[in-house]
Design a protein around this motif. Sequence first.
Motif, short mmCIF file in Angstrom:
data_model
loop_
_atom_site.label_atom_id
_atom_site.label_comp_id
_atom_site.label_asym_id
_atom_site.label_seq_id
_atom_site.Cartn_x
_atom_site.Cartn_y
_atom_site.Cartn_z
N LEU A 86 0.83 -1.21 0.00
CA LEU A 86 0.00 0.00 0.00
C LEU A 86 0.86 1.26 0.00
N ALA A 87 1.88 1.30 0.88
CA ALA A 87 2.74 2.47 0.96
C ALA A 87 3.50 2.70 -0.35
N SER A 88 3.98 1.62 -0.96
CA SER A 88 4.73 1.74 -2.22
C SER A 88 3.81 2.22 -3.35
N THR A 89 2.57 1.75 -3.34
CA THR A 89 1.61 2.17 -4.37
C THR A 89 1.30 3.66 -4.25
N VAL A 90 1.10 4.11 -3.02
CA VAL A 90 0.82 5.54 -2.79
C VAL A 90 2.01 6.38 -3.22
N LEU A 91 3.23 5.95 -2.89
CA LEU A 91 4.43 6.70 -3.25
C LEU A 91 4.60 6.77 -4.77
N ALA A 92 4.41 5.64 -5.44
CA ALA A 92 4.56 5.61 -6.89
C ALA A 92 3.50 6.48 -7.57
N SER A 93 2.28 6.45 -7.06
CA SER A 93 1.21 7.25 -7.63
C SER A 93 1.49 8.74 -7.45
N SER A 94 1.99 9.11 -6.28
CA SER A 94 2.32 10.51 -6.02
C SER A 94 3.40 11.01 -6.97
N GLN A 95 4.42 10.20 -7.18
CA GLN A 95 5.50 10.59 -8.08
C GLN A 95 5.00 10.71 -9.52
N GLU A 96 4.09 9.80 -9.92
CA GLU A 96 3.54 9.85 -11.28
C GLU A 96 2.73 11.12 -11.49
#
Length: 234
Positions: free
Chosen positions: A67-77
């Motif tokens: 979940l944390a990695s998905t949120v981080l990747a989405s934010s960067q995108e």
Amino acid sequence: MSAPPPVSEDDLETLGGESLTPARILASPEFALAVRDVLRAILDPKRFPWIAAQRPPTKQERDEAILASTVLASSQEVQTKRRSDERQIVEGLVEGVLIGLGFKKQPAPRHGIQSLLNATAPKPGEFMAGCTLGENNADFVIGLWDSRLLVIEAKGSNSAINSRKRLNMEAVQKAKAWADFGRDVVSAAAIRGVFSPAEVVRAQETSLVIFWAHRMDDLKFYIEATRKKRGSTK
């Protein structure tokens, strides 16, 4: 303990010292160990606590890490897309000003513009988009009415920190390179988004001219003023 900054594939290749390909990793145990050591050093201990503990993750730890990695990747995108959108808006505004002033768009020469003494550069009243000038690509190369070239880099930024990279580490460095062409080339940046005032001032202390996207009339007035210089009859 704070989380380490994100590391891209290019960053990982730089840290590892070689191209990051499956074949390269399989062929060299030493390189594989180097990549492993880099990954260990940059792993977020809060997201992946089981790595340091050298044990399998619990289901809750794994779910939380995903979940944390998905949120981080989405934010960067989202941030990357925002910068891209800002830049595309600026490019559209600049081209709109040029077309509105009656400038004609010409195709960029295949091998770029390496000299101002031949016919590859745009003539007064013409412009090129995505054109190489010297060793660097420019978003716009514009033939001013006084026979000089106005070279514009379109930049978008979503943070004060990012503005330093876009303006002072990219546009300013290109302007320094284009200075080798002499006074017949004017380097500029058209910017939109969040830019640190201090970084804008720093950029203006060099040879870079700044045009703000919300004040495109400044670019229009600048170009029109060149009609009166160097005996232009346009």
